[in-house]
Structures are given as structure tokens and as C-alpha cells.
Motif scaffolding. Structure first.
Motif, PDB file in Angstrom:
ATOM      1  N   SER A  43     -17.764 -15.229  -3.979  1.00  0.00           N
ATOM      2  CA  SER A  43     -16.365 -15.637  -4.135  1.00  0.00           C
ATOM      3  C   SER A  43     -16.238 -16.775  -5.141  1.00  0.00           C
ATOM      4  O   SER A  43     -17.213 -17.442  -5.482  1.00  0.00           O
ATOM      5  CB  SER A  43     -15.791 -16.064  -2.788  1.00  0.00           C
ATOM      6  N   LYS A  44     -15.026 -17.007  -5.568  1.00  0.00           N
ATOM      7  CA  LYS A  44     -14.741 -18.167  -6.410  1.00  0.00           C
ATOM      8  C   LYS A  44     -14.862 -19.418  -5.550  1.00  0.00           C
ATOM      9  O   LYS A  44     -14.597 -19.371  -4.345  1.00  0.00           O
ATOM     10  CB  LYS A  44     -13.328 -18.076  -6.978  1.00  0.00           C
ATOM     11  N   PRO A  45     -15.230 -20.543  -6.162  1.00  0.00           N
ATOM     12  CA  PRO A  45     -15.324 -21.778  -5.370  1.00  0.00           C
ATOM     13  C   PRO A  45     -13.950 -22.303  -4.955  1.00  0.00           C
ATOM     14  O   PRO A  45     -12.974 -22.123  -5.672  1.00  0.00           O
ATOM     15  CB  PRO A  45     -16.027 -22.766  -6.304  1.00  0.00           C
ATOM     16  N   GLY A  46     -13.912 -22.911  -3.783  1.00  0.00           N
ATOM     17  CA  GLY A  46     -12.701 -23.540  -3.275  1.00  0.00           C
ATOM     18  C   GLY A  46     -12.963 -25.012  -3.014  1.00  0.00           C
ATOM     19  O   GLY A  46     -14.105 -25.415  -2.785  1.00  0.00           O
ATOM     20  N   PRO A  47     -11.918 -25.828  -3.005  1.00  0.00           N
ATOM     21  CA  PRO A  47     -12.082 -27.268  -2.782  1.00  0.00           C
ATOM     22  C   PRO A  47     -12.270 -27.606  -1.313  1.00  0.00           C
ATOM     23  O   PRO A  47     -11.771 -26.907  -0.428  1.00  0.00           O
ATOM     24  CB  PRO A  47     -10.760 -27.844  -3.296  1.00  0.00           C
ATOM     25  N   LEU A  48     -12.997 -28.684  -1.064  1.00  0.00           N
ATOM     26  CA  LEU A  48     -13.164 -29.175   0.297  1.00  0.00           C
ATOM     27  C   LEU A  48     -13.431 -30.659   0.263  1.00  0.00           C
ATOM     28  O   LEU A  48     -13.782 -31.225  -0.764  1.00  0.00           O
ATOM     29  CB  LEU A  48     -14.296 -28.453   1.029  1.00  0.00           C
ATOM     30  N   PHE A  84     -11.319 -16.124  12.783  1.00  0.00           N
ATOM     31  CA  PHE A  84     -11.199 -15.582  14.132  1.00  0.00           C
ATOM     32  C   PHE A  84     -11.327 -14.063  14.139  1.00  0.00           C
ATOM     33  O   PHE A  84     -11.649 -13.462  15.155  1.00  0.00           O
ATOM     34  CB  PHE A  84      -9.880 -16.021  14.783  1.00  0.00           C
ATOM     35  N   ASN A  85     -11.077 -13.439  12.995  1.00  0.00           N
ATOM     36  CA  ASN A  85     -11.165 -11.980  12.890  1.00  0.00           C
ATOM     37  C   ASN A  85     -12.429 -11.513  12.169  1.00  0.00           C
ATOM     38  O   ASN A  85     -12.763 -10.337  12.214  1.00  0.00           O
ATOM     39  CB  ASN A  85      -9.947 -11.430  12.135  1.00  0.00           C
ATOM     40  N   HIS A  86     -13.094 -12.434  11.471  1.00  0.00           N
ATOM     41  CA  HIS A  86     -14.247 -12.070  10.663  1.00  0.00           C
ATOM     42  C   HIS A  86     -15.309 -13.158  10.750  1.00  0.00           C
ATOM     43  O   HIS A  86     -14.997 -14.330  10.922  1.00  0.00           O
ATOM     44  CB  HIS A  86     -13.835 -11.881   9.187  1.00  0.00           C
ATOM     45  N   GLN A  87     -16.553 -12.740  10.598  1.00  0.00           N
ATOM     46  CA  GLN A  87     -17.648 -13.699  10.553  1.00  0.00           C
ATOM     47  C   GLN A  87     -17.803 -14.147   9.102  1.00  0.00           C
ATOM     48  O   GLN A  87     -18.038 -13.321   8.213  1.00  0.00           O
ATOM     49  CB  GLN A  87     -18.940 -13.058  11.060  1.00  0.00           C
ATOM     50  N   ILE A  88     -17.644 -15.461   8.867  1.00  0.00           N
ATOM     51  CA  ILE A  88     -17.658 -15.981   7.499  1.00  0.00           C
ATOM     52  C   ILE A  88     -18.743 -17.045   7.377  1.00  0.00           C
ATOM     53  O   ILE A  88     -18.775 -18.008   8.141  1.00  0.00           O
ATOM     54  CB  ILE A  88     -16.287 -16.561   7.109  1.00  0.00           C
ATOM     55  N   GLN A  89     -19.617 -16.824   6.396  1.00  0.00           N
ATOM     56  CA  GLN A  89     -20.691 -17.753   6.092  1.00  0.00           C
ATOM     57  C   GLN A  89     -20.373 -18.421   4.749  1.00  0.00           C
ATOM     58  O   GLN A  89     -20.037 -17.732   3.783  1.00  0.00           O
ATOM     59  CB  GLN A  89     -22.008 -16.985   6.004  1.00  0.00           C
ATOM     60  N   LEU A  90     -20.453 -19.742   4.709  1.00  0.00           N
ATOM     61  CA  LEU A  90     -20.100 -20.493   3.506  1.00  0.00           C
ATOM     62  C   LEU A  90     -21.326 -21.124   2.859  1.00  0.00           C
ATOM     63  O   LEU A  90     -22.284 -21.483   3.543  1.00  0.00           O
ATOM     64  CB  LEU A  90     -19.113 -21.616   3.840  1.00  0.00           C
ATOM     65  N   LYS A  91     -21.232 -21.293   1.537  1.00  0.00           N
ATOM     66  CA  LYS A  91     -22.169 -22.118   0.773  1.00  0.00           C
ATOM     67  C   LYS A  91     -21.384 -23.364   0.375  1.00  0.00           C
ATOM     68  O   LYS A  91     -20.375 -23.258  -0.330  1.00  0.00           O
ATOM     69  CB  LYS A  91     -22.650 -21.401  -0.489  1.00  0.00           C
ATOM     70  N   ILE A  92     -21.820 -24.513   0.831  1.00  0.00           N
ATOM     71  CA  ILE A  92     -21.120 -25.772   0.607  1.00  0.00           C
ATOM     72  C   ILE A  92     -21.960 -26.647  -0.323  1.00  0.00           C
ATOM     73  O   ILE A  92     -23.176 -26.751  -0.149  1.00  0.00           O
ATOM     74  CB  ILE A  92     -20.885 -26.488   1.950  1.00  0.00           C
ATOM     75  N   VAL A 118     -15.920 -35.363  -1.566  1.00  0.00           N
ATOM     76  CA  VAL A 118     -15.320 -34.184  -2.193  1.00  0.00           C
ATOM     77  C   VAL A 118     -16.416 -33.211  -2.620  1.00  0.00           C
ATOM     78  O   VAL A 118     -17.473 -33.621  -3.105  1.00  0.00           O
ATOM     79  CB  VAL A 118     -14.456 -34.597  -3.402  1.00  0.00           C
ATOM     80  N   GLY A 119     -16.157 -31.929  -2.422  1.00  0.00           N
ATOM     81  CA  GLY A 119     -17.112 -30.902  -2.812  1.00  0.00           C
ATOM     82  C   GLY A 119     -16.421 -29.566  -2.974  1.00  0.00           C
ATOM     83  O   GLY A 119     -15.192 -29.494  -3.067  1.00  0.00           O
ATOM     84  N   THR A 120     -17.223 -28.515  -3.001  1.00  0.00           N
ATOM     85  CA  THR A 120     -16.697 -27.158  -3.114  1.00  0.00           C
ATOM     86  C   THR A 120     -17.427 -26.244  -2.127  1.00  0.00           C
ATOM     87  O   THR A 120     -18.495 -26.583  -1.617  1.00  0.00           O
ATOM     88  CB  THR A 120     -16.877 -26.582  -4.537  1.00  0.00           C
ATOM     89  N   PHE A 121     -16.827 -25.089  -1.893  1.00  0.00           N
ATOM     90  CA  PHE A 121     -17.486 -24.069  -1.087  1.00  0.00           C
ATOM     91  C   PHE A 121     -17.186 -22.710  -1.687  1.00  0.00           C
ATOM     92  O   PHE A 121     -16.210 -22.521  -2.413  1.00  0.00           O
ATOM     93  CB  PHE A 121     -17.035 -24.121   0.378  1.00  0.00           C
ATOM     94  N   SER A 122     -18.047 -21.766  -1.368  1.00  0.00           N
ATOM     95  CA  SER A 122     -17.782 -20.363  -1.690  1.00  0.00           C
ATOM     96  C   SER A 122     -18.216 -19.551  -0.488  1.00  0.00           C
ATOM     97  O   SER A 122     -19.018 -19.998   0.337  1.00  0.00           O
ATOM     98  CB  SER A 122     -18.529 -19.929  -2.957  1.00  0.00           C
ATOM     99  N   ILE A 123     -17.664 -18.362  -0.371  1.00  0.00           N
ATOM    100  CA  ILE A 123     -18.033 -17.483   0.735  1.00  0.00           C
ATOM    101  C   ILE A 123     -19.308 -16.746   0.338  1.00  0.00           C
ATOM    102  O   ILE A 123     -19.353 -16.077  -0.692  1.00  0.00           O
ATOM    103  CB  ILE A 123     -16.900 -16.495   1.064  1.00  0.00           C
TER     104      ILE A 123
END
Length: 123
Positions: free
Chosen positions: A33-38, A59-67, A18-23
């Protein structure tokens, strides 16, 4: 330990981590961004597969995450680009291409080996 692809190894967790991610970036623009669960499904030095209830428009945007998550009680932070998405019931699987340098990859390999050894020793 399960091997996959052309990487040194890809570790499949029997029990998801279990962890979190943000954009970090959205269409190459830095955002906070606010953190989301993963949950981490599998991990390699160059990539990570996660599952989350959040539907990201990759698919419409390039998204880079911090996990962020813990492995062997050690905090692990991975930044990477979402390269694929698959809907699974009410959640979404994402494949993330990690931007780890050689030192970060070596740390991940060491931690994964330690994790696998601990799991093997407890069975």
C-alpha cells in the motif's frame, strides 16, 4: 517513563513521534500500500500505540502494518497486527501487537532508555 501492563515497560511519549505506515498484509494476503501518516503515542518491545487520520477496517479484516519512524535519529521499523481501534475526534487510535524477535526487542529497549535519559537530562 510510564509503566503499563505486564511488559518490561511501555514508554509514553510526551511529544508524539511522527512516522509512516503501510499495510503489509490484508487478510493474510501480502499487499504493497501507499504510506500513510501516523504519530507514535507509546511504545514497548512488544507493541505500539499509534494515531492516524486513516480509518482502517480492522474489525472486519486482519490487517498487518509496517511502521517506520526515527528514535534518537535511528530508523525504527516495526511490523505488527492491529488488535484494537478507538475513534478520537477526527483521528483513530490503534493498538499494534509487534512481531519483534528478542534482538529487535533489545534494540528498542536500548533506544527507549537512551531517549528517556536524553529527555531527563534536558529538563
Amino acid at each position: 517513563m510510564h509503566f503499563k501492563r505486564e511488559e518490561p515497560f511501555r514508554f509514553l511519549f510526551e511529544t508524539h513521534i511522527v512516522g509512516t505506515f503501510s499495510i503489509a498484509k490484508y487478510d493474510n494476503k501480502e499487499i504493497d500500500s501507499k504510506p500513510g501518516p501516523l504519530s507514535v503515542i507509546d511504545l514497548s518491545p512488544k507493541g505500539i500505540k499509534i494515531i492516524t487520520p486513516l480509518d482502517l477496517p480492522i474489525f472486519n479484516h486482519q490487517i498487518q502494518l509496517k511502521i517506520s519512524f526515527y528514535l534518537n535519529e535511528k530508523p525504527i521499523h516495526i511490523t505488527g497486527l492491529c488488535v484494537w481501534k478507538e475513534k478520537r475526534h477526527t483521528e483513530y487510535l490503534y493498538g499494534i501487537e509487534a512481531f519483534n524477535d528478542m534482538e529487535e526487542q533489545a534494540i528498542l529497549i536500548t533506544e527507549l532508555k537512551t531517549y528517556a535519559k536524553k529527555k531527563r537530562d534536558t529538563q
